[in-house]
Structures are given as structure tokens and as C-alpha cells.
Design a protein around this motif. Sequence first.
Motif, PDB file in Angstrom:
ATOM      1  N   TRP A  21       0.787  -1.498  -0.103  1.00 32.74           N
ATOM      2  CA  TRP A  21       0.235  -0.618   0.122  1.00 32.74           C
ATOM      3  C   TRP A  21       0.958   1.431  -0.166  1.00 32.74           C
ATOM      4  O   TRP A  21       0.370   2.016  -0.405  1.00 32.74           O
ATOM      5  CB  TRP A  21      -1.182   0.067   1.476  1.00 32.74           C
ATOM      6  N   PHE A  98      -7.809   4.301  -1.683  1.00 35.38           N
ATOM      7  CA  PHE A  98      -8.300   3.895  -3.589  1.00 35.38           C
ATOM      8  C   PHE A  98      -7.260   3.190  -3.593  1.00 35.38           C
ATOM      9  O   PHE A  98      -6.853   2.245  -3.556  1.00 35.38           O
ATOM     10  CB  PHE A  98      -8.448   5.141  -4.434  1.00 35.38           C
ATOM     11  N   LYS A 101      -7.221  -0.406  -2.907  1.00 35.05           N
ATOM     12  CA  LYS A 101      -7.576  -1.684  -3.439  1.00 35.05           C
ATOM     13  C   LYS A 101      -6.605  -3.124  -3.839  1.00 35.05           C
ATOM     14  O   LYS A 101      -6.886  -4.078  -4.146  1.00 35.05           O
ATOM     15  CB  LYS A 101      -8.711  -1.137  -4.084  1.00 35.05           C
ATOM     16  N   GLU A 102      -5.221  -2.411  -4.793  1.00 36.78           N
ATOM     17  CA  GLU A 102      -5.032  -3.209  -5.130  1.00 36.78           C
ATOM     18  C   GLU A 102      -4.399  -4.217  -4.785  1.00 36.78           C
ATOM     19  O   GLU A 102      -4.119  -5.728  -4.593  1.00 36.78           O
ATOM     20  CB  GLU A 102      -3.523  -2.229  -6.701  1.00 36.78           C
ATOM     21  N   LEU A 105      -7.068  -6.642  -2.986  1.00 41.38           N
ATOM     22  CA  LEU A 105      -7.082  -7.607  -3.862  1.00 41.38           C
ATOM     23  C   LEU A 105      -5.644  -8.836  -4.389  1.00 41.38           C
ATOM     24  O   LEU A 105      -5.974  -9.959  -4.777  1.00 41.38           O
ATOM     25  CB  LEU A 105      -7.724  -6.966  -5.965  1.00 41.38           C
ATOM     26  N   SER A 123     -13.138 -10.333  -4.273  1.00 35.96           N
ATOM     27  CA  SER A 123     -12.996  -9.123  -5.036  1.00 35.96           C
ATOM     28  C   SER A 123     -13.810  -7.749  -5.137  1.00 35.96           C
ATOM     29  O   SER A 123     -13.858  -6.474  -4.524  1.00 35.96           O
ATOM     30  CB  SER A 123     -12.043  -9.384  -6.057  1.00 35.96           C
ATOM     31  N   ILE A 126     -14.309  -6.130  -1.631  1.00 38.15           N
ATOM     32  CA  ILE A 126     -13.821  -5.398  -1.171  1.00 38.15           C
ATOM     33  C   ILE A 126     -13.106  -3.946  -1.797  1.00 38.15           C
ATOM     34  O   ILE A 126     -13.835  -2.723  -1.623  1.00 38.15           O
ATOM     35  CB  ILE A 126     -11.410  -5.824  -1.299  1.00 38.15           C
ATOM     36  N   SER A 127     -13.931  -4.246  -3.157  1.00 40.42           N
ATOM     37  CA  SER A 127     -13.785  -2.993  -3.830  1.00 40.42           C
ATOM     38  C   SER A 127     -14.790  -1.829  -3.977  1.00 40.42           C
ATOM     39  O   SER A 127     -14.511  -0.814  -3.771  1.00 40.42           O
ATOM     40  CB  SER A 127     -13.826  -3.664  -5.698  1.00 40.42           C
ATOM     41  N   LEU A 130     -14.309  -0.446  -0.201  1.00 37.23           N
ATOM     42  CA  LEU A 130     -13.680   0.933  -0.233  1.00 37.23           C
ATOM     43  C   LEU A 130     -13.498   1.931  -1.213  1.00 37.23           C
ATOM     44  O   LEU A 130     -13.351   3.472  -1.443  1.00 37.23           O
ATOM     45  CB  LEU A 130     -12.178   0.473  -1.203  1.00 37.23           C
ATOM     46  N   ASP A 131     -15.037   1.653  -2.442  1.00 37.33           N
ATOM     47  CA  ASP A 131     -15.488   2.854  -2.848  1.00 37.33           C
ATOM     48  C   ASP A 131     -16.136   3.286  -1.852  1.00 37.33           C
ATOM     49  O   ASP A 131     -16.231   4.773  -2.195  1.00 37.33           O
ATOM     50  CB  ASP A 131     -16.588   2.214  -4.150  1.00 37.33           C
TER      51      ASP A 131
END
Length: 287
Positions: A21, A98, A101-102, A105, A123, A126-127, A130-131
Motif C-alpha cells: 500500500w 483507493f 484496493k490493489e 486484491l 474482490s 473489497i471494491s 473501499l469505494d
Amino acid sequence: MSTTRLPELLKKSKPQILEEWLRQQLASSGARADLIKDGELRKQSESFLDQLQRSVQSGESADIKTAAWAPTLELLGDLTRQRERMGFSPSETATFIFSLKEPLLLQVRTNLKGEPEAVIDESMGISSLLDKLGLYTTEVYQASREEVIRRQQEELLELSTPVVKMWDGIVALPLIGTLDSARTSVVMESLLQRIVETGSEIAIIDITGVPTVDTLVAQHLLKTVAAARLMGADCIISGIRPQIAQTMVHLAIDLSAVTTKATMAEALKSALLRTGHRVVKEGGAKA
């Protein structure tokens, strides 16, 4: 959709998530090394991950409005307001969330390898989470900016309505700019407070700097005059230019109950005479 296995992933892989992160944040277009040091960024990221883990353990990862998320939202709100004051843009502030997120994932794909349906479910959860958190930073940022603007407007109103003591028993309020309902309230409060503080009998309201006088502006002026009279002070309105006088006549605005003067000097002279003073030129000749 609930990310039921996110607590497990955070507990197992939090160090790896944190490092990835941080790498994502430092490599993003929203990185601001000029505004925040790497050490402070790491500290903020660690604090948020710890709080995120505590919130998702409640099992309410699909709804951030529940009580379990209140500490996380409070922390995120504090970080957002801090970054707004430091000079981050809304998008740069939202990138803090944001960019997480990666890394998350990546751990989902690594830890749930061989479970394609679970990977998809986690996935998506989580998306979505975080959105929501990213949108929350935008809402807090906007609210913070609006509060700053509102406070600045109030300060400008106060600065643009100075009440000046001209003589014993006489105060003056020079108005500059448009006189609307909000400003009238500030004008009235400032004038009445000053009348009480100085024990003034006369208040001069100078409208030389008011660009136009229409029916609404005249009503605001009359309200201010009426309020001052209730406090025992009479008002003189000065700065009545020829074009304003013509406008008032055309609009049938009745100021007959109010003393009006063309200039502040004439208004002050009238106020001094009313309070028992004589205005004379040097040498003894009467002005």
C-alpha cells in the motif's frame, strides 16, 4: 456484499498489505512528498489498517454506517480534514483509500488461489467497501471546504461593517458593497452592540459605497434604523448621491422619517449640532 474473509486476510497478511500500500501511494500521481513525509504517511497508513481490521471483524463490512465503523470513519475524517488543511486536492486525498484496493486484491488472489468463486466474491466486496470509504473522504473534504468558506464569509462581513466612534455620543457605519439579508443581520448586530458600548445617541449610516439602492436595500436600511431607535439612538443616512435619490423617488421609497445627508461630513456636522456641539473654523468663524 459482505467480505467475510477480509478480517482473516488482514490478520494474516497485514505487513505485506502495508508495504504494498505504501508503495502504491508513493508511486501514484497523487503522491505529495512536499506535503507529507514518508514516516508520517507510514504512521497514518498503519493506524488506518489497524482500525479497518477492527471494524471488519464486526462482520458489517457491507454497511459503513453501523456503529462498528464509527471509529474508522472518525479516523478517516480526521485524516481527510488534516490533508485538506495541508493543501491536498480532493482526488489526492481520496487516493489514500483507493490505492489500498490493489494490495488487498493481491492478497485475495494469493490466499484464495484455487477458489475462483471466493476470489470474485471477496474482490467485489473489497471494491465496494473501499469505494464507499473513498466517497466518504470526498464528502468530508467538501464539507470541510464549505466550512472554511462560510467562516471566511462571516469574517469578511464583520470586516466590511466596521462601526466607528466619531465623537462622544456619535458612531458611524460606512457601508461598502451590496446590502442583502445576511449582511443586514451582521450590520444590525454590530451597530446595536456599538451603540450599547459607547452609549451613543446618534448613528450615521453612510451608503456612499453601496452601488445601488433598490426597494430591498431600502427595507434593510429602514430595519436597521428601527432597531437603532429601539436602543435609544437616532440615525442619519448619508451618501445619498443624485442617482440614488432619483432611484428612490422613482421606486417611491419613503425615507421621510429618516434624516438624510449627501455626505458623511454633512451628517457628522448635523450630529454634532444635535448633541450640543458647534462646528467652527479655526479662528472662531462659524462653519
